[in-house]
Motif scaffolding. Sequence first.
Motif, PDB file in Angstrom:
ATOM      1  N   CYS A 181     -30.757   1.392 -64.272  1.00 53.93           N
ATOM      2  CA  CYS A 181     -30.573   1.320 -62.814  1.00 53.93           C
ATOM      3  C   CYS A 181     -29.907   0.034 -62.330  1.00 53.93           C
ATOM      4  O   CYS A 181     -29.692  -0.139 -61.141  1.00 53.93           O
ATOM      5  N   ASP A 182     -29.629  -0.891 -63.258  1.00 53.82           N
ATOM      6  CA  ASP A 182     -28.935  -2.148 -62.923  1.00 53.82           C
ATOM      7  C   ASP A 182     -29.800  -3.139 -62.142  1.00 53.82           C
ATOM      8  O   ASP A 182     -29.293  -4.086 -61.551  1.00 53.82           O
ATOM      9  N   PHE A 183     -31.112  -2.925 -62.141  1.00 56.03           N
ATOM     10  CA  PHE A 183     -32.001  -3.846 -61.424  1.00 56.03           C
ATOM     11  C   PHE A 183     -32.018  -5.211 -62.102  1.00 56.03           C
ATOM     12  O   PHE A 183     -32.032  -5.308 -63.327  1.00 56.03           O
ATOM     13  N   ASP A 184     -32.022  -6.270 -61.308  1.00 57.00           N
ATOM     14  CA  ASP A 184     -32.067  -7.651 -61.799  1.00 57.00           C
ATOM     15  C   ASP A 184     -33.283  -8.343 -61.170  1.00 57.00           C
ATOM     16  O   ASP A 184     -33.347  -8.495 -59.953  1.00 57.00           O
ATOM     17  N   PHE A 185     -34.243  -8.745 -61.983  1.00 58.14           N
ATOM     18  CA  PHE A 185     -35.478  -9.337 -61.465  1.00 58.14           C
ATOM     19  C   PHE A 185     -35.219 -10.633 -60.705  1.00 58.14           C
ATOM     20  O   PHE A 185     -35.862 -10.908 -59.682  1.00 58.14           O
ATOM     21  N   GLU A 186     -34.315 -11.464 -61.180  1.00 56.96           N
ATOM     22  CA  GLU A 186     -34.059 -12.734 -60.497  1.00 56.96           C
ATOM     23  C   GLU A 186     -33.406 -12.509 -59.143  1.00 56.96           C
ATOM     24  O   GLU A 186     -33.735 -13.189 -58.171  1.00 56.96           O
ATOM     25  N   GLU A 187     -32.490 -11.550 -59.062  1.00 52.95           N
ATOM     26  CA  GLU A 187     -31.850 -11.270 -57.773  1.00 52.95           C
ATOM     27  C   GLU A 187     -32.867 -10.823 -56.735  1.00 52.95           C
ATOM     28  O   GLU A 187     -32.760 -11.166 -55.556  1.00 52.95           O
ATOM     29  N   PHE A 188     -33.887 -10.071 -57.170  1.00 52.60           N
ATOM     30  CA  PHE A 188     -34.862  -9.533 -56.228  1.00 52.60           C
ATOM     31  C   PHE A 188     -36.017 -10.493 -55.958  1.00 52.60           C
ATOM     32  O   PHE A 188     -36.446 -10.650 -54.818  1.00 52.60           O
ATOM     33  N   TYR A 189     -36.525 -11.149 -57.009  1.00 52.57           N
ATOM     34  CA  TYR A 189     -37.714 -11.997 -56.877  1.00 52.57           C
ATOM     35  C   TYR A 189     -37.416 -13.494 -56.908  1.00 52.57           C
ATOM     36  O   TYR A 189     -38.336 -14.308 -56.832  1.00 52.57           O
ATOM     37  N   GLY A 190     -36.153 -13.852 -57.043  1.00 56.21           N
ATOM     38  CA  GLY A 190     -35.806 -15.258 -57.073  1.00 56.21           C
ATOM     39  C   GLY A 190     -36.292 -15.939 -58.340  1.00 56.21           C
ATOM     40  O   GLY A 190     -36.307 -15.342 -59.425  1.00 56.21           O
ATOM     41  N   GLU A 191     -36.726 -17.173 -58.199  1.00 51.58           N
ATOM     42  CA  GLU A 191     -37.127 -17.980 -59.352  1.00 51.58           C
ATOM     43  C   GLU A 191     -38.258 -17.321 -60.152  1.00 51.58           C
ATOM     44  O   GLU A 191     -38.305 -17.429 -61.377  1.00 51.58           O
ATOM     45  N   TRP A 192     -39.158 -16.614 -59.468  1.00 54.97           N
ATOM     46  CA  TRP A 192     -40.294 -15.978 -60.167  1.00 54.97           C
ATOM     47  C   TRP A 192     -39.818 -14.922 -61.160  1.00 54.97           C
ATOM     48  O   TRP A 192     -40.434 -14.700 -62.195  1.00 54.97           O
ATOM     49  N   GLY A 193     -38.709 -14.274 -60.862  1.00 57.94           N
ATOM     50  CA  GLY A 193     -38.204 -13.224 -61.739  1.00 57.94           C
ATOM     51  C   GLY A 193     -37.170 -13.685 -62.751  1.00 57.94           C
ATOM     52  O   GLY A 193     -36.690 -12.880 -63.556  1.00 57.94           O
ATOM     53  N   GLU A 194     -36.851 -14.979 -62.729  1.00 61.34           N
ATOM     54  CA  GLU A 194     -35.806 -15.503 -63.612  1.00 61.34           C
ATOM     55  C   GLU A 194     -36.150 -15.277 -65.085  1.00 61.34           C
ATOM     56  O   GLU A 194     -37.244 -15.573 -65.540  1.00 61.34           O
ATOM     57  N   GLY A 195     -35.205 -14.726 -65.821  1.00 57.66           N
ATOM     58  CA  GLY A 195     -35.353 -14.564 -67.266  1.00 57.66           C
ATOM     59  C   GLY A 195     -36.188 -13.381 -67.697  1.00 57.66           C
ATOM     60  O   GLY A 195     -36.405 -13.186 -68.894  1.00 57.66           O
ATOM     61  N   PHE A 196     -36.669 -12.553 -66.740  1.00 58.12           N
ATOM     62  CA  PHE A 196     -37.559 -11.455 -67.124  1.00 58.12           C
ATOM     63  C   PHE A 196     -36.826 -10.130 -67.219  1.00 58.12           C
ATOM     64  O   PHE A 196     -36.007  -9.795 -66.379  1.00 58.12           O
ATOM     65  N   ILE A 197     -37.148  -9.387 -68.251  1.00 56.22           N
ATOM     66  CA  ILE A 197     -36.706  -8.007 -68.440  1.00 56.22           C
ATOM     67  C   ILE A 197     -37.579  -7.438 -69.560  1.00 56.22           C
ATOM     68  O   ILE A 197     -38.175  -8.198 -70.339  1.00 56.22           O
ATOM     69  N   GLU A 198     -37.700  -6.129 -69.638  1.00 58.11           N
ATOM     70  CA  GLU A 198     -38.444  -5.529 -70.737  1.00 58.11           C
ATOM     71  C   GLU A 198     -37.467  -5.007 -71.787  1.00 58.11           C
ATOM     72  O   GLU A 198     -36.323  -4.656 -71.470  1.00 58.11           O
ATOM     73  N   VAL A 199     -37.927  -4.977 -73.022  1.00 56.29           N
ATOM     74  CA  VAL A 199     -37.086  -4.533 -74.137  1.00 56.29           C
ATOM     75  C   VAL A 199     -37.666  -3.244 -74.708  1.00 56.29           C
ATOM     76  O   VAL A 199     -38.868  -3.153 -74.969  1.00 56.29           O
TER      77      VAL A 199
END
Length: 248
Positions: A181-199
């Motif tokens: 879906c192209d979701f980016d955690f950092e774009e949505f949550y800012g610093e809290w979401g930086e570097g996060f994704i599931e594998v």
Amino acid sequence: MEKRSKEFWQVGFYLSKFGETLDGKKSTLPPSRLSVEKWNEAYRVFYEALNNGRTILAFERSMKNARDAFDSHFPSVGRVGWRAEDREPNPLSKDAQLVFDELNEKEEVDIWNEIKQYADLESIKGENVFDDLIGIQESEAEKITTKTEGGRKIIISKKYERSPSARNQAIKIHGLKCKVCDFDFEEFYGEWGEGFIEVHHRKALADNKGEQIETNPETDLIVLCANCHRMIHRKKGITLTIEELKEK
């Protein structure tokens, strides 16, 4: 509970006997060779090679227990360890005793040369890698035998989704945007979401006939947001392919 291997006990012995003193106090720090300051970080150095299917938290508890089992046999380390009712060192299990007898007269460098093959000193340097994996592991159930929506039976491996090094490799190759879906955690949550994704391990392993297959992080692993990852595993006994989820 997973049985501790000989290699697991060897690491527990090393951590117990060669902990470091701090300002002349009793031993409180992990061995200096590991270049970490906290015990859970010391355990994590060996997670990749020795977890045998344990989650990170289960591995940490088991390794601490292994270290504690040896502590009372080394009065100089300053930790109480496990004691019998008469306060004597607690008897070791058969496997632990064999390791103790084998290693007790050896020098630190010799023992390190035996166990360094199980150490991954790089994985613990990845910021938030273990914290992210712990959160993922604690929130998802084990799913082994399953099938696609089209009915093909497959086996999904959780080993690589739980691997710090595989996670790092997958992120370096695929980036941090969900491939569905192209979701980016950092774009949505800012610093809290930086570097996060599931594998996610996307390769169907139905035809390997029990043989180990080398995983290619470029073709076999994929990065997903938490929503898409849960949707892939939503139905018990069914694991959607990336293509099937995109169609939905």
